[in-house]
Scaffold this motif. Structure first.
Motif, PDB file in Angstrom:
ATOM      1  N   THR A   1       5.207   1.349   3.108  1.00  0.00           N
ATOM      2  CA  THR A   1       5.802   2.000   2.078  1.00  0.00           C
ATOM      3  C   THR A   1       5.263   3.120   1.737  1.00  0.00           C
ATOM      4  OG1 THR A   1       5.829  -0.379   1.555  1.00  0.00           O
ATOM      5  CG2 THR A   1       5.313   1.103  -0.031  1.00  0.00           C
ATOM      6  N   HIS A   2       5.549   4.330   1.368  1.00  0.00           N
ATOM      7  CA  HIS A   2       4.544   5.074   0.476  1.00  0.00           C
ATOM      8  C   HIS A   2       5.283   5.789  -0.329  1.00  0.00           C
ATOM      9  CE1 HIS A   2       3.829   7.130   4.789  1.00  0.00           C
ATOM     10  NE2 HIS A   2       4.609   6.112   4.955  1.00  0.00           N
ATOM     11  N   LEU A   3       3.720   5.306  -1.655  1.00  0.00           N
ATOM     12  CA  LEU A   3       3.327   5.857  -2.567  1.00  0.00           C
ATOM     13  C   LEU A   3       2.781   7.019  -3.211  1.00  0.00           C
ATOM     14  CD1 LEU A   3       4.891   4.310  -5.574  1.00  0.00           C
ATOM     15  CD2 LEU A   3       2.781   3.120  -5.570  1.00  0.00           C
ATOM     16  N   PRO A   4       3.130   7.710  -4.209  1.00  0.00           N
ATOM     17  CA  PRO A   4       1.997   8.869  -4.837  1.00  0.00           C
ATOM     18  C   PRO A   4       0.629   8.338  -4.671  1.00  0.00           C
ATOM     19  CG  PRO A   4       3.846   9.454  -5.243  1.00  0.00           C
ATOM     20  CD  PRO A   4       4.090   8.224  -4.673  1.00  0.00           C
ATOM     21  N   PRO A   5      -0.347   9.142  -4.262  1.00  0.00           N
ATOM     22  CA  PRO A   5      -1.876   8.438  -5.261  1.00  0.00           C
ATOM     23  C   PRO A   5      -1.834   8.117  -5.847  1.00  0.00           C
ATOM     24  CG  PRO A   5      -2.421  10.113  -2.466  1.00  0.00           C
ATOM     25  CD  PRO A   5      -0.470  10.006  -3.565  1.00  0.00           C
ATOM     26  N   ALA A   6      -1.325   9.235  -6.748  1.00  0.00           N
ATOM     27  CA  ALA A   6      -1.564   9.338  -8.273  1.00  0.00           C
ATOM     28  C   ALA A   6      -1.232   7.902  -9.261  1.00  0.00           C
ATOM     29  CB  ALA A   6      -0.250  10.255  -9.189  1.00  0.00           C
ATOM     30  N   LEU A   7      -0.264   7.458  -8.573  1.00  0.00           N
ATOM     31  CA  LEU A   7       0.813   6.237  -8.812  1.00  0.00           C
ATOM     32  C   LEU A   7       0.310   5.015  -9.100  1.00  0.00           C
ATOM     33  CD1 LEU A   7       4.687   6.926  -8.682  1.00  0.00           C
ATOM     34  CD2 LEU A   7       3.593   6.629 -10.697  1.00  0.00           C
ATOM     35  N   LEU A   8      -0.522   5.245  -7.824  1.00  0.00           N
ATOM     36  CA  LEU A   8      -1.035   3.767  -6.936  1.00  0.00           C
ATOM     37  C   LEU A   8      -1.578   2.400  -8.053  1.00  0.00           C
ATOM     38  CD1 LEU A   8      -1.142   1.970  -5.033  1.00  0.00           C
ATOM     39  CD2 LEU A   8      -2.987   3.103  -4.096  1.00  0.00           C
ATOM     40  N   THR A   9      -2.193   3.278  -9.057  1.00  0.00           N
ATOM     41  CA  THR A   9      -3.144   2.329 -10.143  1.00  0.00           C
ATOM     42  C   THR A   9      -2.151   2.063 -11.066  1.00  0.00           C
ATOM     43  OG1 THR A   9      -5.185   3.221  -9.786  1.00  0.00           O
ATOM     44  CG2 THR A   9      -5.102   2.166 -11.654  1.00  0.00           C
ATOM     45  N   GLY A  10      -1.079   2.627 -11.221  1.00  0.00           N
ATOM     46  CA  GLY A  10      -0.314   2.268 -12.544  1.00  0.00           C
ATOM     47  C   GLY A  10       0.830   1.425 -11.971  1.00  0.00           C
ATOM     48  N   VAL A  11       0.641   1.563 -10.710  1.00  0.00           N
ATOM     49  CA  VAL A  11       2.066   0.854  -9.952  1.00  0.00           C
ATOM     50  C   VAL A  11       1.391  -1.097  -9.777  1.00  0.00           C
ATOM     51  CG1 VAL A  11       3.233   0.270  -7.409  1.00  0.00           C
ATOM     52  CG2 VAL A  11       2.873   1.560  -8.464  1.00  0.00           C
ATOM     53  N   LEU A  12       0.149  -0.919  -9.894  1.00  0.00           N
ATOM     54  CA  LEU A  12      -0.872  -2.076  -9.325  1.00  0.00           C
ATOM     55  C   LEU A  12      -0.623  -3.060 -10.780  1.00  0.00           C
ATOM     56  CD1 LEU A  12      -3.272  -1.064  -6.310  1.00  0.00           C
ATOM     57  CD2 LEU A  12      -0.906  -2.072  -6.195  1.00  0.00           C
ATOM     58  N   ARG A  13      -0.626  -1.503 -11.711  1.00  0.00           N
ATOM     59  CA  ARG A  13      -1.301  -2.754 -12.982  1.00  0.00           C
ATOM     60  C   ARG A  13       0.253  -3.537 -13.192  1.00  0.00           C
ATOM     61  NH1 ARG A  13      -2.229   1.826 -15.698  1.00  0.00           N
ATOM     62  NH2 ARG A  13      -4.714   1.291 -15.401  1.00  0.00           N
ATOM     63  N   GLU A  14       1.569  -2.652 -13.353  1.00  0.00           N
ATOM     64  CA  GLU A  14       2.690  -2.803 -13.386  1.00  0.00           C
ATOM     65  C   GLU A  14       3.289  -4.799 -12.386  1.00  0.00           C
ATOM     66  OE1 GLU A  14       4.395  -2.340 -15.887  1.00  0.00           O
ATOM     67  OE2 GLU A  14       3.364  -0.490 -16.700  1.00  0.00           O
ATOM     68  N   MET A  15       2.629  -4.445 -11.261  1.00  0.00           N
ATOM     69  CA  MET A  15       2.932  -5.424 -10.855  1.00  0.00           C
ATOM     70  C   MET A  15       2.228  -6.573 -10.764  1.00  0.00           C
ATOM     71  SD  MET A  15       3.169  -4.093  -6.806  1.00  0.00           S
ATOM     72  CE  MET A  15       5.352  -3.122  -6.186  1.00  0.00           C
ATOM     73  N   THR A  16       0.451  -6.834 -11.631  1.00  0.00           N
ATOM     74  CA  THR A  16       0.291  -7.762 -11.526  1.00  0.00           C
ATOM     75  C   THR A  16       0.658  -8.312 -12.911  1.00  0.00           C
ATOM     76  OG1 THR A  16      -2.290  -6.688 -10.883  1.00  0.00           O
ATOM     77  CG2 THR A  16      -2.328  -7.924 -12.670  1.00  0.00           C
TER      78      THR A  16
END
Length: 256
Positions: A161-176
């Protein structure tokens, strides 16, 4: 060894063709361009029928439904035997049916083993989270370098799975946040009768009203009634939305 067969889909046809040409210049990549979901769906169907299905779908985020079907068993990497699978059945008819565009988008992502990489004009953590949850394996900015893009395409063939580092925090928050909301979706699914749940599972598998009727030995009219009841109980107005609710609730699709 076969090349990684990639389908590039973007409504800006010149951009899609230019990107496909650049990708095809790589020794291990082969790319074809499509200017929309309907054209892409036809190309995917023809490729699978010919026995050489695409390995990767590289598509503009705006052309993808965020309730896309989850990825099926992957097509083997170049050099391995490709998976087999039947194309999804016709869409169900509902009281407030979705548009033809929704149908094209859904079928576009229903091909077994197709790895999805999202092309994005801008970073959007919410959209990225929903598409990743739906089965996408990569998110790449349209202005990324060719080296970055080819790195991602090769990586998803290894199920990375490839995701830009700048998006990682926001994506983890959304998934939570999404996980926390699953309890409500589960309660909605629990409100269905056993027969309605069977029908919903068939809808999740991409089956239309006629196919559901044949599978469950019911009349098309009875299936339509069940589908209407499912939409009503889930509080949605289209098959696509019902499928989104069901997936978030963890309802499994009907098995072949």
């Amino acid at each position: 060894m076969d090349r990684i067969r990639t389908l590039v889909v973007d409504e800006h046809r010149v951009f899609a063709e230019s990107l496909a040409t650049a990708l095809s210049a790589e020794p291990d990549l082969s790319a074809v361009a499509a200017g929309g979901t309907q054209a892409a769906g036809r190309l995917l169907g023809r490729a699978r029928a010919s026995g050489e299905p695409f390995h990767v779908l590289l598509a503009d985020a705006g052309l993808l439904p965020e309730s896309a079907p989850r990825r099926a068993a992957p097509v083997g990497p170049p050099g391995a035997a490709d998976g087999a699978g039947e194309p999804p059945g016709e869409r169900a008819t509902a009281p407030a049916p979705g548009t033809a565009g929704e149908e094209a988008e859904t079928s576009l992502l229903a091909h077994p083993g197709l790895r999805l990489v999202v092309l994005a004009g801008r970073d959007d953590a919410g959209t990225a989270a929903r598409l990743l949850a739906a089965g996408a394996l990569g998110w790449v900015a349209k202005d990324s370098s060719l080296a970055r893009l080819t790195h991602v395409l090769r990586g998803v063939l290894r199920d990375e799975t490839h995701l830009p580092p700048a998006l990682l925090t926001g994506v983890l928050r959304e998934m939570t946040r999404e996980r926390q909301g699953r309890g409500e979706y589960q309660r909605l699914a629990d409100a269905l009768t056993p027969r309605e749940l069977e029908v919903l599972r068939c809808m999740l598998a991409g089956m239309g009203r006629k196919a559901v009727a044949e599978r469950l030995y019911l009349s098309p009219h009875t299936v339509r009634t069940h589908m209407q009841n499912v939409l009503g109980k889930l509080g949605v107005h289209s098959t696509l939305a019902a499928v989104a609710v069901a997936r978030r609730a963890g309802v499994p699709p009907a098995e072949d």
